[in-house]
Scaffold this active site. Sequence first.
Site, PDB file in Angstrom:
ATOM      1  N   HIS A  33      12.720  16.352  10.212  1.00 39.47           N
ATOM      2  CA  HIS A  33      13.043  16.257   8.851  1.00 39.47           C
ATOM      3  C   HIS A  33      14.707  15.380   9.281  1.00 39.47           C
ATOM      4  CE1 HIS A  33      14.302  19.020   5.759  1.00 39.47           C
ATOM      5  NE2 HIS A  33      15.030  19.245   5.687  1.00 39.47           N
ATOM      6  N   HIS A  79      10.491  22.234   0.754  1.00 37.35           N
ATOM      7  CA  HIS A  79      11.174  23.524   1.250  1.00 37.35           C
ATOM      8  C   HIS A  79      10.131  24.362   2.536  1.00 37.35           C
ATOM      9  CE1 HIS A  79      15.422  26.085   2.168  1.00 37.35           C
ATOM     10  NE2 HIS A  79      15.007  24.750   2.150  1.00 37.35           N
TER      11      HIS A  79
END
Lengths: 722, 231
Positions: A33, A79
Amino acid sequence: MLTQTELDHAAKVLGRKPNETELAMLDVLWSEHCSYKSSKRWFHLFKTKGDRVYLGIGEGAGLVDIGDGILLGVAMESHNHPSQVDPYNGAATGVGGIIRDVISQGCKAVGLMNCLHFGHPGKPKNAHLLDHVVRGISDYGNSVGIPMVGGDLSFDDSYEGNCLVNVICIGMVRPGKVVRSSAKTPGDHLVIFGSTTGRDGIAGVSFASETFSDQEEENRGAVQIGDPLAKKVLIDVLSELVEKGLLEGLQDLGGGGLTSCAGEMASNGGTGVTIEVDRVPLREVGMTPWEIIVSESQERMLGVVSPENINEVLEILAKSEAPHAVIGHVTDDHLYTVLEAGEVRARLPVDLLVEGFPVPERVEGVIPVQKQSLEWLKDHYEFDALILDMLGSLNICDRSWVYSQYDQHVQINTVVDIGENAGVLEFPFNKRIAFSSDCNSQWCLLDPQQGTANSAAECLRNIVSMGARPILLADCLNFGNPERPDSYAQYVESVRGLGRFSNDFDIPVVAGNVSLYNEAETEGKIRRVNPTPQIMLAGIFEPGYSPIRRNLCTPWANLLLVGDTLPELNGTEFQRMTTGKIEGIPPVYRPKREKSIMNAMLEAHKFGLVRSCNNLGRGGIAIALMKMVMHSDYGFKVDLDYVPGSTSRDVEVLFSETSARYIAEVTESNQQQFMQIMEKHETSAVEIGLTVNDSVADFGDFEIDMREATEVFQNGLRQYME
Amino acid sequence: MAIAVLRFPGTNNEQDIIRVLKGIQGADPYLVPSRQGPTALQEADGVVIPGGFSYGDYLRAGAVASVGDIMEGVKELIDEGKPVLGICNGFQVLAESGHLPGALLTNESARFICKWVYLKVSEHTNRFTQGLENAIIRVPIAHAEGNYFCSNDILDKLVSENQIAFRYCDKEGNISDENNPNGSIMNIAGIVNEQQNVMGMMPHPERASRIAIGSRDGILILENFVRETVC
């Protein structure tokens, strides 16, 4: 989790074993990420430069010059994992995070978008997830006073167990007020402000970089909790600091918390940082240094402030009553040092922490070859019933159940609401910008490269149909586990597709995000999401141009079909509806045709020849026409016997999803000029019918009952959600 | 004239109101953060309480703001007969503080709702709706708690004293359940107090202030408000 190779590499560079705090820091910053360690190596395929690009990929938001000293800021992010585990808070903090990315660049946040992909809402779990995600976005976005201007929503079984929630924030700033995310000057103070630090969101990025398992409940503590009231206060105080030019650098605390934020600013500035964790305002007792340094608590910012400005900054922060503290300073030693009561708890070279990971080997597998065959087509279809079914199908039906929950009008700049081909905002000096986001994951599954490029082309047509010229692209690439060759191949091919598109159309990619590991493991089986390269385009209108809607708006005007129609039914909504499957070669990306037709349409818009316009997407001509008529006072009568291209059957004409096509409403007096423009751009255009003064949808061989059409269209999604 | 635009923590429409008021001749809007207290209202000829989520809508929408010190200053202005306009959250604050009768409950759908609506202006106009008798105007709403409710006694009085300013309707002005976006009793979208100097409305007139953004019907109400601050 760090791999053995990564642990060994860290130990080798340090000449010792990293301690607990250092391990936690490396774990978050070397996560997929934060590090993009599997994905970044392909970014060179994107077109990233352009005359308008003021600041490209790499910081919080991309900045693009729209003239007269106005920069448009854009940031886009996923998200996904948090939203699957805790849909309300996960989605809300997704919105919170993307707003911080944009305002940390000095921008005023002026618009939001969200792109959602879920499993079938007929299953209660999926409906529950969608319901709570929308509430999360709604509660947060509405509270902070930023209008929602658009987005995307699709349903596919592949998203069951791993929904996708992508968010976009749009901002605006003048060049002199841009704040960079870098810490350049040793001796400057590091000031944290906005909110306190707690244990929520500990190591969220590491959890987002792994595949879901049946134990997803355990990860709830990795989801952050949002606080829109604190965010509103943060937005107000930040705008004062930016307006007064008191910040040397600024970055929000998002994924990876203080580790990522301070580390990246030191890396960008070529400096080091020292953080004293005992100065960080906490909301929980007994937090350890590593918890403080990796916490992803929301609504926090880290500002770089020179010694001359520090008192004024602290005064402004004190007045706002937002939690704040000087927690460290910029150094010249190129180290990230963590102190607790003067004791060193971690000391890592910035170069090692930020991008110092050993580049992992990734294997690109093979994408299965698809067939062109249309053997699955039946001899006969009941077109009227089929069109009604399609209007009510989940990927075509009315989305107002979702977007009516979002405030679209706050800030009073919304020219076109959600529900049209693109949302339009007004900027200073009468500048109007259209925003659209799209991704056809079915196409991308069958052919990631073509599907991605063609999804972008579809998004482009949304913008062009309204009369705007695309100026920038942002993306959020959602894929499965890059450690699996077949999954990695989808990612790489998709990036190639996006690279092609951005170069073909000369549209720079200015912001983006990659989300991998979007898989769920349930009952021992892996379910991977369809390749979902979510694309967002923004386009600018000629000064004073009023965006063209898709509702038919004059009776007795002509309806013109622009572009060729090919027998492309594989990978389409029609195929899915009638066979329950998606297979074959999806509609082909045709950049040359797409570009000349774009230029032709924009020229027609420029001369004011287009009354209403729709581009052809899911469901082909049939659905495009229905969408033009359902909310109009007028109707249409068309005859589709002659349609340019290579179709041989009515079913192909009605439902093919061939790219590079539009339907335009043009009055008789303007038709000649319109046709001349099309000819000049070597574009085929044919009159397929006319608009009439009643609300009818007459396809010649059959008619669609308008009352029924509107009802199925409106109930398609609502029936599962209410 | 000097128009105080209140900002509680969480209010988020104050800049919109100020921007629109600045475009109206005679209006001199200024921002009043609630922490400044009643003294900040001494010079005010009128007050707007804008929309948003004051204090995060904690407890109930408008509840915390309604007991703030600043509201004492608002009360004084109301007693002096100066015009006070509450929009959306501002209406909720005025209802919570008792300056307007009734309450705003959660929407019937239990969801936030944002959409364009039509309003039928009462034939009995007040200071805020002069010149708009029986007009059908188009303005947007955006709220989760806009379901107006009151007792039958209050309702009877609202009707007999001509305190109902706006009711939700369709394009043609028909008032029915179908056109009621939130479940409000009698489709009520806005009311005035007995003295007719305080108005609360859930729809946003400032969001219907330019043709470019879809309508300018709302500006007529704000123009009336500005004119009334002069009187």
